[in-house]
Each structure stands twice: as structure tokens, then as C-alpha cells.
Design an enzyme around this catalytic site. Structure first.
Site, mmCIF file in Angstrom:
data_model
loop_
_atom_site.group_PDB
_atom_site.id
_atom_site.type_symbol
_atom_site.label_atom_id
_atom_site.label_comp_id
_atom_site.label_asym_id
_atom_site.label_seq_id
_atom_site.Cartn_x
_atom_site.Cartn_y
_atom_site.Cartn_z
ATOM 1 C CB SER A 1 -12.090 1.397 38.132
ATOM 2 O OG SER A 1 -12.867 0.742 37.173
ATOM 3 C CG HIS B 1 -12.267 4.733 34.162
ATOM 4 N ND1 HIS B 1 -11.512 3.634 33.834
ATOM 5 C CD2 HIS B 1 -12.894 4.436 35.318
ATOM 6 C CE1 HIS B 1 -11.682 2.695 34.759
ATOM 7 N NE2 HIS B 1 -12.517 3.163 35.675
ATOM 8 C CG ASP C 1 -9.358 2.914 31.670
ATOM 9 O OD1 ASP C 1 -10.320 3.674 31.474
ATOM 10 O OD2 ASP C 1 -9.174 2.288 32.722
ATOM 11 C CG ASN D 1 -17.062 -1.057 40.969
ATOM 12 O OD1 ASN D 1 -16.153 -1.836 41.246
ATOM 13 N ND2 ASN D 1 -16.853 0.184 40.604
#
Ligand SMILES: [Ca+2]
Ligand SMILES: [Ca+2]
Ligand SMILES: [Ca+2]
Length: 662
Positions: free
Chosen positions: A426, A240, A179, A343
Site C-alpha cells: 500500500s 490509510h 482508499d 501483502n
């Protein structure tokens, strides 16, 4: 592949809600310190702890059973409540014959509770009078625990992590988070300044491009999230990696913030997403190094190779050969790869690495258990594996629209540790990665394929119909998965259903059942294996009659294997079924020959015998299928009894309808 084809799901797709204060209750006014999700102030009472809050219910226990406990309870409390607090009894609820709960029309302060209690206990026959205690269905004092619907069970469609924790919290397992890196956070590292410690182990920074790394150079051993803000499209840093890490393993019971699905596990930050996203080569490097494999140019080996790799990221395109090879290599090394579906509200077939093989594809669900509208979905060619909570992101005032986790207040570069609600696949993926950590903690030998089978076997169906290919097998249920694995570790049991009778099918059932178990069956006759009888079902044959049948099953999952047996009992003889009844044909006159028709039977008899009857009595010597009528028969009624037999079956007879001889 074009540059920046691997865009962080965070930047492109995860919606960011409103920040929650890092330390609730003291800071006021400023934007970041307002708990703008509009959720009630969390009650910090842990399970079983007595509240000091006001109560309006007194529990009265008598020395002995009462013939009218409600009346007795009212009688002993009413005067004390009136005298001490001017309160009246509004409700009396018997609990047992000697214990009742008496509720007043007003709450009592602690002093009033004590005074009423003392007065009631002074009444003859009262053993105790105590304030009712408020309990909460939680086992953590984390400040924002009440926001975490995603960890709960029942109507909220969370993953029910709470009920898994008594068995395991994931200790001994490392989850690699590929990430944006990590920020110092008291609810992750136990520190506001260090990026390791607490539930975070040392990771690595794989970003090779110094223009996007934010730290001025290429790859290095410091996976600090320097911010993934993107000047070209004007987006702020997402933090994130910090958010995903918190969903996996935020620290539990530290009177701070949130708690992860696997709060006993460790997170390893594998930084591969920088300004505006990340590149295939760096993500592959992160996967390989995380799993303990070699990466050209990196001499440091991973001191804590991971069990799970979480990829809450995606880009548009096909799965590259290089990426697929890397995934295959890390899976072969024992790491399970969990990927967010993406998404875009479209088929995940165009989102990579979700469209790679050998990965767990995770779709996102809402608080109500439906597929989140933004969530990519599977197809028959690219089926989703499972779903997990991702929130809808549809409301700025409803916490259940979000997954609340650890964050940072900085807009571009890091500021202070904080909390925020985010929504996206996520957020869904790390629920799955953490659940795998729980399972691996129980049984380190579980393979990626076995883990996938346990997750899909135990998943909760979505609240609205969504095919297995589209949404996956259901919403991951951590408690059910852990329970299934625990039961397997505790041992299997077998039982046989069906009637032990020749010609009747018997079925073996192994508990717990799971497609993760590889099971072989062997049926036995008086303890000796029956040749060819190796299916789950077995139909007893003639030679089984009078013997004892049993089944032996070999069951295994992970490092655990077991042999279980179950008996079907003694086998009874089978029964014929009469399809058409025996009858007679011919002309019933003296001197004529009549014939017995044997009827049809199931199974087909191996022999038939006949006995002709005159007025119901046997005719001497008349035991063939034909009979020639004599003078003695004139005017009498003639019938024939047909008897059928076969090995292993109960011999059965049938007498035809009698006919009068003319
Ligand atoms: Ca660097
Ligand atoms: Ca660095
Ligand atoms: Ca916490």
C-alpha cells in the site's frame, strides 16, 4: 463475489509502526507524542543555510598562493585558537594553493569563532578566516525529512524524488486515491479542520452502505475518513487514505512533517473503504468518477478528473469482468491505474485488482533494495510491473523499516493529525502513482502505456536478484524517469556506429533510448532513400562504395516527435578475406601442363585472372589458369599470381609458392 471481498490492504496488510508527534519538540510523555522510532532528532537546517552550531573548522583564504599552504594555515590559526579558546590545531587540509581548512581539537562557540576569525584576518596576507558551514543534502525543511529514505537515492534504494524536483514537482496533475478517504491534516490540506485545500482537491464518498460508511448515509460529496475500524475483527482505524495521500503529495517546505514524492501535485480522495473494508461496486464507482466518467446515481461530475488512480487495496479472488471493464474504461479515458500487489507474501495472481490487466502492478521493497518478505510477487502469467519502497515493518526502533507519512491519532474516529510509519505494498504503490504525476506534469499527453514504459526503462535493479516477472523491472527511479522524459522533450540525437565499408554492418543508435519511443529507420545513399533499408542496422553493398551513407530516424513519445539524422561518412571499398590460399597442381616437368587452383575467398569473387611467373618474372602470354612447361622453365622456379575482383571490393592478389621444374 462475497461481501467484503475487497478488503483494504490497510486493514489486512499494512503494518502500522509507532506514531510520531504531530509537532515535535514540545509535547512529552504521552504515548502518541513520543518519537518512539528511536530516530535522531531531525536537523532542520536547509541547504545552504549557515548553522549557528559550534564548529571546529576554520577556512582560511590567503591573498595569494602559498608555497606551503598547510604550514601557512597552521601558522596563522594556531596562536589565535590557543589564545581565544585554548584549542590546538589537529588537522590542516589544503583546498587550493590559497585556501586551507584548519581543524581544531575543540569546537568554538559563535563568539569564539568571531574572535578567532578577527585575529587571523589581522595577519598580513590573510584575506579571510571563516567558520566551516554544515550543509545537508536536502532541499526541504520538513521536520521528518531525515526519516524519508524512500525519497532519497543511492544506497537507500529510495525513488530519488529529491533529484526529480528541480525539473518538476508534479504541478497540474491530480492523483486519485481510492482508499479510506482523507482527514484534515496540516501537511496535506494546510489545515487541522478542513479536508480540502493545500494539496488536496475535493473528492467524493462512494460508500453506499450506511452501516459501513460511518457517516450515517450512503454516497455523498464528503470523502472525510470516518474511520475504517472493524468491530468484528477488533482492528482500529488505519487512516490509510491519509497515509497514502501523504506519500503522494504531502506539502513540501512548510516546516512541518513529511513531504510527498510529488509535492506539487494534488490528491483527490475517492472514498471507497469504510468499516472493515469496501465493496467492488463502490471501488468501480470511485474509479469511473475519478477519471471523469459517468456513474449511475451520481449527478455531480468530477471537476478535476484525475491522471492517475492509486489503488492501495486488494481482496482475494479473480479479476471480475465488471472491475476489468471499469479499468479498461478509465485507462481509455487517459488515467493510469496503479495497484498494490498485496501483502500475503504469495503470488499476486490471487489478489485482485492486482491480477487485473491494464494496470501497473507494484511490489514492495526494503531500505536495502530487496523484495519485502510480505510483498506479493508476479508470475509469468501475472508479471509485476515495478517495485517501490514499502519498508519491512520489521523493527519498532528503526525508521528505515517504515514509510513515514501523514496520519491521525484516533483509534476509531478521527483524533489529531499525526505521523506514523507504515509498511506494505500500500505504501509502495503511491510512490509509483506520484512518479507518474511528475511525468504527466512534464508531458500531459503521455499515455498509460508510455508512462509504464518510461517507469520500467528507468527503474533501478533490486539489490538481490529477483526476476522481472516476479518483482517488476526494478525500483521506480523518479529522477531517472523525469530525466529521460526531459531529455526526450529536449530532443533526440542519432549516431551511427560501425565502419562505413562495403560488406560491413552499420548500426543506428538513438539517444535517449527508451522502449517508449516508437522509432522507424531509413538509410540513405547520397541523400536518397535506399529501398528496403529500414532496419536499425544496414550492411553497405557494392553500389554504396564511394557514396555517403546516412540514416534518418523518426522518434516519438507522448506529444513529442522528432526526426533525427546521422551520417556514416563515405563508404570505402570492401576487403576480401582469403579462406584458403591459391596453389598449383600437376607435375612440374618440361612438357607437362600445370594448373592454378584459385583458392577460396569471401565474398566470392566475380572474376579471377592469372599471371604465371618464372623465377618471379612474368612469362609472356601465360595468363590462363593452366600453363604448359617449356624448356626455358627447366631448372627454374614457377609460380602463379591469382588476382580476384568483385564490384565494390578492393582487387586482391596472391602468389603461390614457387615449384622447381625437373
Ligand atoms: Ca455517506
Ligand atoms: Ca461521507
Ligand atoms: Ca511537509
Amino acid at each position: 463475489m462475497p461481501r467484503r471481498s475487497m478488503v483494504a490492504t490497510a486493514a489486512a496488510l499494512a503494518l502500522i509502526g509507532v506514531a510520531l508527534p504531530a509537532t515535535p519538540g514540545y509535547a512529552e510523555g504521552s504515548r502518541d507524542d513520543t518519537p518512539a522510532l528511536g530516530v535522531r532528532t531531525p536537523d532542520r537546517t536547509a541547504t545552504g543555510r549557515t548553522t549557528t552550531s559550534r564548529t571546529n573548522t576554520i577556512i582560511v583564504t590567503f591573498d595569494r598562493d602559498q608555497s606551503h599552504p598547510s604550514r601557512a594555515g597552521r601558522d596563522v590559526v594556531a596562536q589565535a585558537a590557543e589564545t581565544v579558546a585554548g584549542a590546538e590545531v589537529t588537522k590542516v587540509q589544503p583546498i587550493t594553493d590559497d585556501t586551507v581548512a584548519v581543524t581544531l581539537d575543540t569546537s568554538l562557540t559563535a563568539d569564539q569563532q568571531a574572535e578567532v576569525g578577527t585575529r587571523v584576518e589581522d595577519v598580513d596576507g590573510v584575506a579571510a578566516a571563516e567558520p566551516s558551514v554544515t550543509f545537508r543534502p536536502t532541499s526541504t525543511d520538513d521536520t521528518y525529512y531525515d526519516y524519508l529514505w524512500n525519497l532519497a537515492s543511492g544506497s537507500s534504494y529510495g525513488v530519488d524524488a529529491e533529484d526529480a524536483w528541480p525539473a518538476t514537482t508534479g504541478s497540474g496533475v491530480v492523483v486519485g486515491v481510492v482508499d479510506t478517504g482523507i482527514t484534515a491534516h496540516p501537511d496535506l490540506t494546510g489545515s487541522r479542520s478542513s479536508i480540502t485545500g493545500g494539496n488536496v482537491v475535493a473528492g467524493y464518498d462512494f460508500i453506499s452502505d450506511s452501516s459501513t460508511s460511518g457517516d450515517g448515509d450512503g454516497r455523498d460529496a464528503d470523502p472525510t475518513d470516518e474511520g475504517d475500524y472493524c468491530t468484528s475483527d477488533g482492528t482500529d482505524s488505519s487512516w490509510h487514505g491519509t497515509h497514502v495521500a501523504g506519500i503522494v503529495a504531502a506539502i513540501r517546505n512548510n516546516s512541518e512533517g513529511v513531504v510527498g514524492v510529488a509535492p506539487g501535485a494534488k490528491v483527490q480522495p475517492l472514498r471507497a473503504l469504510g468499516n472493515c473494508g469496501g465493496e467492488t461496486a463502490d471501488i468501480i464507482a470511485a474509479l469511473r468518477w475519478g477519471a471523469g466518467l459517468t456513474v449511475s446515481g451520481i449527478t455531480a461530475t468530477n471537476p478535476t478528473p484525475v491522471d492517475v488512480l492509486n489503488l492501495s487495496l486488494g481482496g482475494t479472488g479473480t479479476c471480475s469482468t465488471a472491475m476489468q471493464n471499469a479499468i479498461n474504461d478509465v485507462v481509455a479515458a487517459g488515467a493510469t491505474v496503479v495497484v498494490a500487489a498485496g501483502n500475503d507474501g504469495t503470488s499476486l495472481s490471487t489478489s485482485t485488482p492486482a491480477n487485473c490487466q491494464n494496470v501497473i502492478r507494484v511490489t514492495a521493497t526494503s531500505h536495502g533494495g530487496t523484495r519485502a518478505s510480505y510483498s506479493n510477487y508476479g508470475t509469468s502469467s501475472y508479471p509485476a510491473t515495478v517495485a517501490a519502497p514499502g519498508g519491512t515493518g520489521a523493527s519498532q526502533t528503526d525508521a528505515t523499516a517504515w514509510i513515514v507519512s501523514t496520519w491521525n491519532s484516533g483509534t476509531t474516529t478521527a483524533g489529531d493529525p499525526s505521523y506514523v510509519g507504515m509498511a506494505g505494498t500500500s505504501m509502495a504503490a503511491p510512490h509509483v502513482s506520484a512518479t507518474i504525476a511528475l511525468l504527466k506534469s512534464l508531458d500531459p499527453a503521455l499515455t498509460p502505456a508510455q508512462l509504464t514504459a518510461i517507469l520500467t526503462d528507468t527503474a533501478t535493479p533490486l539489490s538481490s536478484t529477483c526476476s522481472t516477472a516476479k518483482c517488476g523491472a526494478g525500483i521506480v527511479d523518479a529522477a531517472a524517469a523525469v530525466s529521460a522524459e526531459s531529455a526526450m522533450l529536449a530532443g533526440f540525437t542519432a549516431k551511427v556506429t560501425g565502419t562505413a565499408k562495403v560488406g560491413t554492418a552499420l548500426t543506428a543508435t538513438i539517444t535517449p533510448s527508451s522502449s517508449a519511443t516508437t522509432t522507424s529507420y531509413q538509410w540513405l545513399r547520397d541523400g536518397t532513400a535506399i529501398s528496403g533499408a529500414t532496419s536499425r542496422t544496414y550492411t553497405a553493398v557494392a553500389k554504396d562504395a564511394g557514396t555517403t551513407l546516412s540514416v534518418r530516424a523518426e522518434v516519438s513519445i507522448g506529444s513529442v516527435s522528432d526526426t533525427v539524422t546521422a551520417s556514416a561518412g563515405t563508404v570505402a571499398k570492401g576487403s576480401f578475406t582469403r579462406k584458403t590460399s591459391p596453389s598449383t597442381s600437376g607435375t612440374f616437368k618440361v612438357g607437362r601442363t600445370v594448373t592454378a587452383k584459385k583458392g577460396t575467398w569471401s565474398p566470392t569473387p566475380t572474376s579471377y585472372s592469372y599471371r604465371w611467373l618464372r623465377a618471379g618474372s612474368a612469362i609472356k602470354g601465360a595468363t590462363k589458369s593452366t600453363y604448359t612447361l617449356t624448356r626455358a622453365d627447366k631448372g627454374r622456379k614457377i609460380s602463379v599470381t591469382v588476382t580476384v575482383s568483385r564490384g565494390g571490393y578492393t582487387t586482391t592478389s596472391w602468389t603461390t609458392k614457387a615449384k622447381k621444374v625437373g
